[in-house]
Write a protein that holds these residues in place. Structure first.
Motif, PDB file in Angstrom:
ATOM      1  N   ILE A  13       0.841  -1.205   0.000  1.00  0.00           N
ATOM      2  CA  ILE A  13       0.000   0.000   0.000  1.00  0.00           C
ATOM      3  C   ILE A  13       0.869   1.246   0.000  1.00  0.00           C
ATOM      4  O   ILE A  13       0.581   2.216  -0.724  1.00  0.00           O
ATOM      5  CB  ILE A  13      -0.942  -0.017   1.220  1.00  0.00           C
ATOM      6  N   TRP A  14       1.960   1.225   0.780  1.00  0.00           N
ATOM      7  CA  TRP A  14       2.828   2.394   0.842  1.00  0.00           C
ATOM      8  C   TRP A  14       3.466   2.686  -0.522  1.00  0.00           C
ATOM      9  O   TRP A  14       3.576   3.851  -0.921  1.00  0.00           O
ATOM     10  CB  TRP A  14       3.910   2.198   1.898  1.00  0.00           C
ATOM     11  N   ALA A  15       3.847   1.647  -1.242  1.00  0.00           N
ATOM     12  CA  ALA A  15       4.444   1.837  -2.568  1.00  0.00           C
ATOM     13  C   ALA A  15       3.441   2.472  -3.521  1.00  0.00           C
ATOM     14  O   ALA A  15       3.794   3.363  -4.315  1.00  0.00           O
ATOM     15  CB  ALA A  15       4.936   0.496  -3.108  1.00  0.00           C
ATOM     16  N   ILE A  16       2.192   2.042  -3.467  1.00  0.00           N
ATOM     17  CA  ILE A  16       1.165   2.618  -4.343  1.00  0.00           C
ATOM     18  C   ILE A  16       0.919   4.080  -4.002  1.00  0.00           C
ATOM     19  O   ILE A  16       0.764   4.938  -4.891  1.00  0.00           O
ATOM     20  CB  ILE A  16      -0.140   1.803  -4.237  1.00  0.00           C
ATOM     21  N   ILE A  17       0.874   4.404  -2.711  1.00  0.00           N
ATOM     22  CA  ILE A  17       0.669   5.798  -2.298  1.00  0.00           C
ATOM     23  C   ILE A  17       1.780   6.677  -2.854  1.00  0.00           C
ATOM     24  O   ILE A  17       1.527   7.778  -3.370  1.00  0.00           O
ATOM     25  CB  ILE A  17       0.611   5.899  -0.757  1.00  0.00           C
ATOM     26  N   GLN A  18       3.013   6.210  -2.746  1.00  0.00           N
ATOM     27  CA  GLN A  18       4.144   6.991  -3.226  1.00  0.00           C
ATOM     28  C   GLN A  18       4.112   7.178  -4.734  1.00  0.00           C
ATOM     29  O   GLN A  18       4.547   8.213  -5.255  1.00  0.00           O
ATOM     30  CB  GLN A  18       5.457   6.301  -2.833  1.00  0.00           C
ATOM     31  N   GLN A  19       3.598   6.206  -5.453  1.00  0.00           N
ATOM     32  CA  GLN A  19       3.622   6.255  -6.918  1.00  0.00           C
ATOM     33  C   GLN A  19       2.407   6.963  -7.521  1.00  0.00           C
ATOM     34  O   GLN A  19       2.536   7.654  -8.538  1.00  0.00           O
ATOM     35  CB  GLN A  19       3.694   4.831  -7.482  1.00  0.00           C
ATOM     36  N   GLN A  20       1.241   6.785  -6.903  1.00  0.00           N
ATOM     37  CA  GLN A  20       0.000   7.199  -7.559  1.00  0.00           C
ATOM     38  C   GLN A  20      -0.662   8.435  -6.948  1.00  0.00           C
ATOM     39  O   GLN A  20      -1.543   9.020  -7.577  1.00  0.00           O
ATOM     40  CB  GLN A  20      -1.015   6.035  -7.511  1.00  0.00           C
ATOM     41  N   PHE A  21      -0.255   8.823  -5.751  1.00  0.00           N
ATOM     42  CA  PHE A  21      -0.971   9.899  -5.063  1.00  0.00           C
ATOM     43  C   PHE A  21      -0.063  11.090  -4.806  1.00  0.00           C
ATOM     44  O   PHE A  21       1.149  10.954  -4.622  1.00  0.00           O
ATOM     45  CB  PHE A  21      -1.532   9.394  -3.724  1.00  0.00           C
ATOM     46  N   LYS A  22      -0.690  12.247  -4.771  1.00  0.00           N
ATOM     47  CA  LYS A  22       0.010  13.490  -4.478  1.00  0.00           C
ATOM     48  C   LYS A  22      -0.456  14.016  -3.122  1.00  0.00           C
ATOM     49  O   LYS A  22      -1.660  14.117  -2.870  1.00  0.00           O
ATOM     50  CB  LYS A  22      -0.290  14.524  -5.563  1.00  0.00           C
ATOM     51  N   LEU A  23       0.489  14.337  -2.262  1.00  0.00           N
ATOM     52  CA  LEU A  23       0.152  14.867  -0.940  1.00  0.00           C
ATOM     53  C   LEU A  23      -0.445  16.260  -1.087  1.00  0.00           C
ATOM     54  O   LEU A  23       0.148  17.147  -1.692  1.00  0.00           O
ATOM     55  CB  LEU A  23       1.403  14.918  -0.054  1.00  0.00           C
ATOM     56  N   GLU A  24      -1.632  16.439  -0.495  1.00  0.00           N
ATOM     57  CA  GLU A  24      -2.320  17.723  -0.556  1.00  0.00           C
ATOM     58  C   GLU A  24      -2.120  18.547   0.720  1.00  0.00           C
ATOM     59  O   GLU A  24      -1.877  19.751   0.658  1.00  0.00           O
ATOM     60  CB  GLU A  24      -3.821  17.505  -0.791  1.00  0.00           C
ATOM     61  N   ARG A  25      -2.200  17.848   1.867  1.00  0.00           N
ATOM     62  CA  ARG A  25      -2.076  18.594   3.123  1.00  0.00           C
ATOM     63  C   ARG A  25      -1.812  17.626   4.274  1.00  0.00           C
ATOM     64  O   ARG A  25      -2.248  16.470   4.230  1.00  0.00           O
ATOM     65  CB  ARG A  25      -3.352  19.398   3.401  1.00  0.00           C
ATOM     66  N   ALA A  26      -1.097  18.099   5.268  1.00  0.00           N
ATOM     67  CA  ALA A  26      -0.845  17.322   6.482  1.00  0.00           C
ATOM     68  C   ALA A  26      -1.394  18.106   7.664  1.00  0.00           C
ATOM     69  O   ALA A  26      -1.136  19.309   7.805  1.00  0.00           O
ATOM     70  CB  ALA A  26       0.640  17.063   6.662  1.00  0.00           C
ATOM     71  N   PHE A  27      -2.149  17.432   8.523  1.00  0.00           N
ATOM     72  CA  PHE A  27      -2.748  18.062   9.700  1.00  0.00           C
ATOM     73  C   PHE A  27      -1.977  17.601  10.933  1.00  0.00           C
ATOM     74  O   PHE A  27      -2.028  16.428  11.303  1.00  0.00           O
ATOM     75  CB  PHE A  27      -4.226  17.685   9.823  1.00  0.00           C
ATOM     76  N   PRO A  28      -1.246  18.514  11.582  1.00  0.00           N
ATOM     77  CA  PRO A  28      -0.424  18.115  12.737  1.00  0.00           C
ATOM     78  C   PRO A  28      -1.265  17.897  13.985  1.00  0.00           C
ATOM     79  O   PRO A  28      -2.417  18.342  14.085  1.00  0.00           O
ATOM     80  CB  PRO A  28       0.516  19.306  12.907  1.00  0.00           C
ATOM     81  N   GLY A  29      -0.659  17.206  14.947  1.00  0.00           N
ATOM     82  CA  GLY A  29      -1.263  16.996  16.256  1.00  0.00           C
ATOM     83  C   GLY A  29      -0.165  16.928  17.301  1.00  0.00           C
ATOM     84  O   GLY A  29       1.023  17.019  16.981  1.00  0.00           O
ATOM     85  N   THR A  30      -0.549  16.772  18.546  1.00  0.00           N
ATOM     86  CA  THR A  30       0.454  16.710  19.600  1.00  0.00           C
ATOM     87  C   THR A  30       1.099  15.333  19.716  1.00  0.00           C
ATOM     88  O   THR A  30       2.133  15.196  20.372  1.00  0.00           O
ATOM     89  CB  THR A  30      -0.163  17.086  20.954  1.00  0.00           C
ATOM     90  N   LEU A  31       0.509  14.292  19.118  1.00  0.00           N
ATOM     91  CA  LEU A  31       1.143  12.984  19.081  1.00  0.00           C
ATOM     92  C   LEU A  31       2.345  13.052  18.157  1.00  0.00           C
ATOM     93  O   LEU A  31       2.219  13.376  16.977  1.00  0.00           O
ATOM     94  CB  LEU A  31       0.162  11.923  18.589  1.00  0.00           C
TER      95      LEU A  31
END
Length: 551
Positions: A519-537
């Motif tokens: 799944i991680w390989a597909i995400i890296q190849q096929q998807f573009k990161l739009e936004r990251a939502f930070p948290g305290t974790l």
């Protein structure tokens, strides 16, 4: 010493009740009361539960008999001076402040582990909770208390987290008692102040898991252990047994605390050629209480939770653990230099404790060494939170180190001056720590609702919203049940066959890389990161990525 008059009849009555319960509750009847048609559904748990009723009844009878006779071993009176009223009033004020700081912002969104606990355990009936131990995410005492909180107050993030708040605030009291014994009243209160205004303690006291309960029972059991060793009175050993069992009920990691106490008992006994056999009786009592509590879930624990597998990821790497611990500590100590200085002062403080009471210093560090050795040996995930139950010991040593520095640097000055300088330095540390506490409230631990709202605001009719990895638990199982949960790489490939725009949410990339590399390989190849939502974790950002129709 004359035995207490009420204790023997109370113990005898408890023995009678336990024996009666064992006679009435057959395995079939226990299974029926739990809503299971046949005891086979619980394996040998009901039979063990019944057997332990008999064993604990016998131990209560033996304890009643012992309690009727004066002790042959002389009791040793403690040397702790009487605590002034102003100290108790200060501790009460710190307790109120701690409660206010931990109740504020308690309704912020839940993170993955909290949601998993809510779904798998807390929402179940009490009888069913007692039979469940499918994974190490089950902190049974917390699940039961959270269930009660939700039944009283309704389901919400605040009610789910309320038991953690109560244990976190209550931890100040055994911390004070232990600190008073080892350092004195002033240093004990300064340590309680540091815990009250600690970012990490606030964070874990607002975490719907058993970590703050484990901290409470670790401090309480350790103080009672030291008092029992010194005074050698039955009531101290009995209280120690109950506290140790309570720690096991909160988290099975209490085994490391008990093991540390046993190792020091063995070492001290071999060195002195004399053992305190009352400790063995206390451990037997704690074991009986613990096994009774877990009896119905023990078959599942032994076949499932005990054999949880941690694949080779960065989480199993000791180097990652050290780096992550250092990075996490920076949040509560306002920078890397402060963390390094705190580490040096903590080591100096531990040496000071060792010189005063070696047994206390030893049982402060042994549990951590045992946890590290066990997790490393089993190739288990090395999360910094596994060591949170030792936080009280670390703070005591830190304050001891801070107060000791002026004593060395100003050794030619009057004692009152050295003491005032030490208190001032400790209060400066408390102030610096307090400045980091607001960070707990700025962001949730993980911001899944914002990620959901972001996607829903941008996706058009016909667009697909999906989740992978641990985000399935938070989104598909809680915040966005209408979204599609992707469990395998093949499911994600099938989804990509359509020409629809796909929005994908994930979190904790290390988990996906280790558990689902496809799944991680597909995400890296096929998807573009739009936004990251930070948290305290730490490392718990929630990522939103997209595969457009033209991709």
């Amino acid at each position: 010493m004359n035995p207490p008059r009420l204790l023997p009849p109370v113990l005898a009555g408890a023995a009678a009740l336990l024996a009666a319960a064992a006679a009435v509750l057959s395995p079939n009847r226990i299974a029926a009361l739990l809503g299971v048609e046949a005891p086979g559904g619980l394996a040998w748990g009901p039979a063990l539960f019944r057997l332990l009723l008999v064993v604990n009844a016998a131990m209560c009878l033996a304890a009643a008999r012992i309690a009727r006779t004066p002790s042959a071993v002389p009791a040793v009176r403690g040397t702790v001076p009487r605590t002034p009223i102003w100290a108790w009033m200060t501790l009460g004020g710190l307790t109120l402040a701690a409660g206010a700081l931990r109740l504020y912002g308690l309704d912020l969104p839940l993170w993955v582990d909290e949601i998993l606990s809510l779904r798998e355990f807390v929402r179940k009936p009490v009888a069913e909770i007692l039979t469940l131990f499918p994974n190490q995410n089950q902190h049974m005492l917390y699940s039961l208390l959270a269930r009660g909180s939700i039944l009283l107050l309704g389901e919400s993030a605040a009610s789910l987290r309320l038991p953690a708040v109560l244990f976190g605030v209550a931890s100040l009291w055994p911390l004070f008692l232990l600190g008073r014994r080892l350092l004195g009243v002033r240093e004990a209160l300064l340590t309680c102040a540091l815990m009250t205004f600690s970012y990490h303690h606030v964070w874990f006291s607002q975490n719907a898991r058993g970590y703050s309960a484990s901290l409470f029972f670790t401090l309480l059991a350790t103080w009672l252990w030291l008092e029992a060793l010194e005074k050698n009175r039955r009531r101290w050993w009995a209280a120690y047994a109950v506290a140790l069992a309570g720690g096991f009920w909160a988290q099975v990691s209490m085994a490391f605390v008990g093991a540390a106490h046993f190792l020091w008992w063995l070492f001290a006994g071999l060195r002195a050629r004399r053992f305190r056999w009352s400790a063995v009786a206390a451990w037997a009592g704690a074991a009986g209480l613990t096994l009774q509590f877990y009896a119905l879930s023990l078959p599942q624990f032994l076949t499932s939770a005990l054999h949880e597998f941690s694949p080779e990821t960065e989480w199993t790497n000791p180097a990652w653990f050290l780096i992550e611990t250092f990075r996490s500590l920076q949040t509560g100590f306002a920078g890397p230099l402060a963390v390094l200085l705190a580490g040096i002062l903590t080591a100096l403080g531990w040496i000071r404790v060792w010189r005063r009471e070696p047994s206390a210093a030893a049982v402060m560090v042994l549990p951590g060494l045992l946890v590290a050795a066990t997790m490393f040996g089993l190739r288990h995930n090395l999360w910094p939170r596994l060591f949170f139950f030792l936080m009280g010991f670390a703070l005591l040593c830190l304050i001891a180190g801070i107060v000791a520095v002026p004593e060395v640097l100003l050794r030619r000055r009057a004692e009152r001056t050295r003491r005032a300088a030490g208190v001032a330095a400790a209060l400066l540390a408390v102030t610096a720590s307090a400045a980091t506490v607001p960070r707990c409230y700025i962001l949730p631990k993980q911001d899944f609702p914002s990620a959901r709202d972001y996607v829903d605001s941008l996706r058009r009719p016909g667009d697909m919203a999906a989740t992978v990895g641990l985000a399935n638990i938070a989104m598909n199982g809680f915040y966005a049940p209408h979204w599609r949960a992707i469990e395998t790489a093949d499911q994600l490939r099938d989804l990509l066959q359509s020409d629809r725009e796909i929005w994908l949410v994930y979190t904790l990339p290390a988990q996906i890389r280790g558990f689902q590399p496809g799944i991680w390989a597909i995400i890296q190849q096929q998807f573009k990161l739009e936004r990251a939502f930070p948290g305290t974790l730490s490392g718990g950002e929630v990522y939103v990525c997209r595969r457009s129709r033209t991709a």
